[in-house]
Design a protein around this motif. Structure first.
Motif, PDB file in Angstrom:
ATOM      1  N   VAL A  88      41.829  54.001  41.916  1.00 48.43           N
ATOM      2  CA  VAL A  88      41.118  55.010  42.689  1.00 48.43           C
ATOM      3  C   VAL A  88      40.714  54.527  44.080  1.00 48.43           C
ATOM      4  O   VAL A  88      40.431  55.345  44.961  1.00 48.43           O
ATOM      5  N   LEU A  89      40.666  53.227  44.300  1.00 47.07           N
ATOM      6  CA  LEU A  89      40.368  52.683  45.621  1.00 47.07           C
ATOM      7  C   LEU A  89      41.691  52.462  46.348  1.00 47.07           C
ATOM      8  O   LEU A  89      42.433  51.534  46.046  1.00 47.07           O
ATOM      9  N   SER A  90      41.980  53.322  47.301  1.00 52.36           N
ATOM     10  CA  SER A  90      43.315  53.335  47.908  1.00 52.36           C
ATOM     11  C   SER A  90      43.422  52.505  49.185  1.00 52.36           C
ATOM     12  O   SER A  90      44.510  52.351  49.727  1.00 52.36           O
ATOM     13  N   GLY A  91      42.310  51.961  49.678  1.00 48.86           N
ATOM     14  CA  GLY A  91      42.352  51.182  50.911  1.00 48.86           C
ATOM     15  C   GLY A  91      43.026  49.837  50.743  1.00 48.86           C
ATOM     16  O   GLY A  91      43.553  49.500  49.676  1.00 48.86           O
ATOM     17  N   PHE A  92      43.013  49.049  51.826  1.00 46.86           N
ATOM     18  CA  PHE A  92      43.555  47.692  51.761  1.00 46.86           C
ATOM     19  C   PHE A  92      42.816  46.882  50.698  1.00 46.86           C
ATOM     20  O   PHE A  92      41.584  46.869  50.658  1.00 46.86           O
ATOM     21  N   ASN A  93      43.544  46.159  49.858  1.00 44.19           N
ATOM     22  CA  ASN A  93      42.922  45.125  49.024  1.00 44.19           C
ATOM     23  C   ASN A  93      42.649  43.903  49.891  1.00 44.19           C
ATOM     24  O   ASN A  93      43.447  43.561  50.759  1.00 44.19           O
ATOM     25  N   THR A  94      41.510  43.223  49.619  1.00 43.19           N
ATOM     26  CA  THR A  94      41.126  42.096  50.473  1.00 43.19           C
ATOM     27  C   THR A  94      40.855  40.843  49.641  1.00 43.19           C
ATOM     28  O   THR A  94      41.735  40.372  48.939  1.00 43.19           O
ATOM     29  N   ASP A  95      39.635  40.315  49.681  1.00 41.57           N
ATOM     30  CA  ASP A  95      39.370  39.000  49.112  1.00 41.57           C
ATOM     31  C   ASP A  95      39.039  39.068  47.621  1.00 41.57           C
ATOM     32  O   ASP A  95      38.852  40.145  47.045  1.00 41.57           O
ATOM     33  N   LEU A  96      38.944  37.889  47.001  1.00 42.43           N
ATOM     34  CA  LEU A  96      38.670  37.750  45.572  1.00 42.43           C
ATOM     35  C   LEU A  96      37.530  36.767  45.333  1.00 42.43           C
ATOM     36  O   LEU A  96      37.352  35.811  46.088  1.00 42.43           O
ATOM     37  N   ALA A  97      36.783  37.004  44.254  1.00 42.28           N
ATOM     38  CA  ALA A  97      35.781  36.060  43.771  1.00 42.28           C
ATOM     39  C   ALA A  97      35.854  36.062  42.245  1.00 42.28           C
ATOM     40  O   ALA A  97      36.386  37.009  41.642  1.00 42.28           O
ATOM     41  N   PHE A  98      35.300  35.024  41.616  1.00 44.71           N
ATOM     42  CA  PHE A  98      35.433  34.875  40.169  1.00 44.71           C
ATOM     43  C   PHE A  98      34.114  34.419  39.547  1.00 44.71           C
ATOM     44  O   PHE A  98      33.360  33.658  40.152  1.00 44.71           O
TER      45      PHE A  98
END
Length: 500
Positions: A88-98
């Motif tokens: 549902v989030l159609s924008g650019f994918n960016t950073d990651l955290a864990f």
């Protein structure tokens, strides 16, 4: 809160099962109206390329020089485990955290939480709508932090775009309570000068300090005035995050004049970004060190006093570096890898015309100790595979692969894919594994590819701008020992001591 039941079909690509199954997505809004993304928060418009570039891309595919359009290729020691497409989030994918069994993925429209307890079958736990580029993301304990670097009408997740020339516009840091991963709760907002392009956590037991990187001031912007030659420091009490506030703005580039003392850029240094702030900072709390990638400058500084960081050394590369983008320490803290984001991430720079030393990594040794430490350049590293002129490709976000006695890194290169490389010998870095897709298009340059590629608890996770979350596994005697290292939390820009 709106709960959406989203079903999707199972896909296959080159024999690898992609994301599958039903999911429950939690979509947060701050009111009944739908949020309207800022134009700067939305995917960039495709760029036209010449007919000759189009023809060259097609010829390179036909001749086997590059993968076919959207085709996946990889080295023999890499396995593509799974892909989870955007939802549902159609924008650019960016950073990651864990954190534990969860991965947190930024997106220009908000963020998504995955349960990765089974890396072969990640499950979506929540999706949060909260537009504001670029939604750089990190986590600490029960808190999640999100950067907003575009002018909004207010600090809510229901805000709309508004010009930066208006005093009432808002940019800065947002803080969420993630004690319930299925229902993140928005608890605080802190406005910062020039917004927050990226941020870096410096956590302690009672507080989380946040170093906010932002840049490009303008006399017409009431909340982003030049000179902007430092970083905002936010203090967030863990037990009372609603009291988060800016506690300082340390100047990292002191100097006279309206622009401070950073790299002046053109015309003094043609092709080099003028330093008007920092793009990204990586801290190494175990050594009280930080490395800043600050547009036209690379810096090394002490964070013994987290509210008052102190610059130790500063370097420039006015020949091959256009934009100092990010930094990574090696485990022994005697090297720093700086990236050069030539073209801002939206250009084709992995080709013969640009060459091997621009849009690359710069490897610097740290020579000396304490406040006398110096950054000494040793070499450049760039992926050895040329990309089409319809593929944005340049050095981007990566992390260490924790192996004692070796300096190994996995790194995103946008449409250049993912590279695993060895810089144990600072003067002779070499690639040891790779994964990439063929061009998204052979007719135009679309911004796509891996934004961030990080190693976490035995797997490589990549947030692809267009394609979603990729999970990879590397099987190589040089990296196998890293599988024994398990982290409870990983924000790559808050670099851990993996063996403490």
């Amino acid at each position: 809160m709106i709960l959406l039941n989203v079903s999707r079909t199972r896909r296959r690509r080159l024999g690898v099962a992609a994301a599958a199954g039903g999911l429950l997505a939690a979509l947060l809004t701050a009111g009944p109206a739908a949020a309207i993304p800022d134009p700067g928060d939305s995917p960039a418009a495709p760029k036209d390329v010449s007919r000759s570039d189009q023809a060259e891309a097609r010829a390179a595919i036909k001749g086997g020089d590059i993968p076919g359009q959207d085709e996946i290729v990889h080295s023999a020691n890499i396995t593509h485990v799974v892909n989870i497409p955007k939802d549902v989030l159609s924008g650019f994918n960016t950073d990651l955290a864990f954190q534990g069994k969860y991965a947190f993925a930024g997106n220009y429209d908000g963020f998504r939480i995955f349960d990765i307890s089974n890396p072969k079958k990640p499950k979506t736990v929540a999706q949060v709508l909260c537009p504001g580029s670029q939604n750089d993301i990190s986590v600490s304990g029960n808190l999640l932090f999100l950067s907003t670097d575009s002018s909004r009408s207010d600090s809510s997740c229901n805000s709309t775009t508004q010009p930066a020339t208006e005093k009432s516009s808002w940019e800065g840091m947002k803080v969420f309570d993630i004690s319930d991963k299925r229902n993140p709760r928005y608890v605080a907002a802190v406005e910062t000068a020039c917004g927050s392009h990226t941020h870096t956590l410096v956590p302690d037991r009672k507080n989380v300090y946040v170093y906010v990187s932002s840049y490009s001031p303008n006399a017409a912007y009431p909340d982003c005035q030049p000179p902007h030659d430092g970083i905002s420091v936010i203090k967030v009490p863990r037990k009372a995050p609603q009291k988060a506030a800016v506690v300082g703005f340390p100047v990292l580039f002191p100097g006279e004049g309206p622009d401070g003392g950073g790299n002046p850029g053109a015309p003094t240094n043609p092709g080099v970004s003028k330093t008007t702030g920092c793009h990204d900072i990586t801290v190494l709390p175990s050594k009280d060190l930080a490395a800043g990638a600050c547009m036209g400058d690379g810096i090394l500084f002490s964070i013994k006093n987290p509210e008052r960081p102190k610059v130790i050394d500063r370097v420039q590369d006015n020949v091959n570096f256009a934009f100092w983008h990010s930094a990574t320490f090696n485990q022994k803290a005697n090297k720093v890898v700086f990236t050069d984001e030539l073209g801002g991430g939206g250009a084709a720079t992995c080709n013969a015309e640009i060459g091997p030393n621009r849009g690359a990594d710069g490897i610097y040794d740290i020579v000396g100790k304490g406040d006398r430490s110096k950054l000494v350049f040793r070499s450049y590293f760039k992926i050895p595979r040329h990309q089409a002129d319809t593929e944005n490709c340049v050095a981007h976000n990566g992390s260490l692969i924790p192996v004692r006695g070796r300096d190994l890194m996995v790194q995103a290169w946008y449409q250049g894919g993912i590279s695993v490389w060895d810089f144990t010998n600072s003067k002779k870095p070499k690639e040891i594994a790779y994964f990439e897709r063929g061009p998204l298009s052979t007719d135009q340059l679309d911004v796509a590819g891996s934004w961030s590629a990080y190693y976490y608890n035995g797997y490589i996770y990549s947030n692809d701008i267009a394609k979603g979350l990729d999970v990879l596994k590397i099987d190589d005697k040089r990296t196998d020992a890293a599988r024994k290292v398990h982290m409870q939390e990983l924000n790559v820009q808050t670099q851990p001591d993996y063996f403490d």
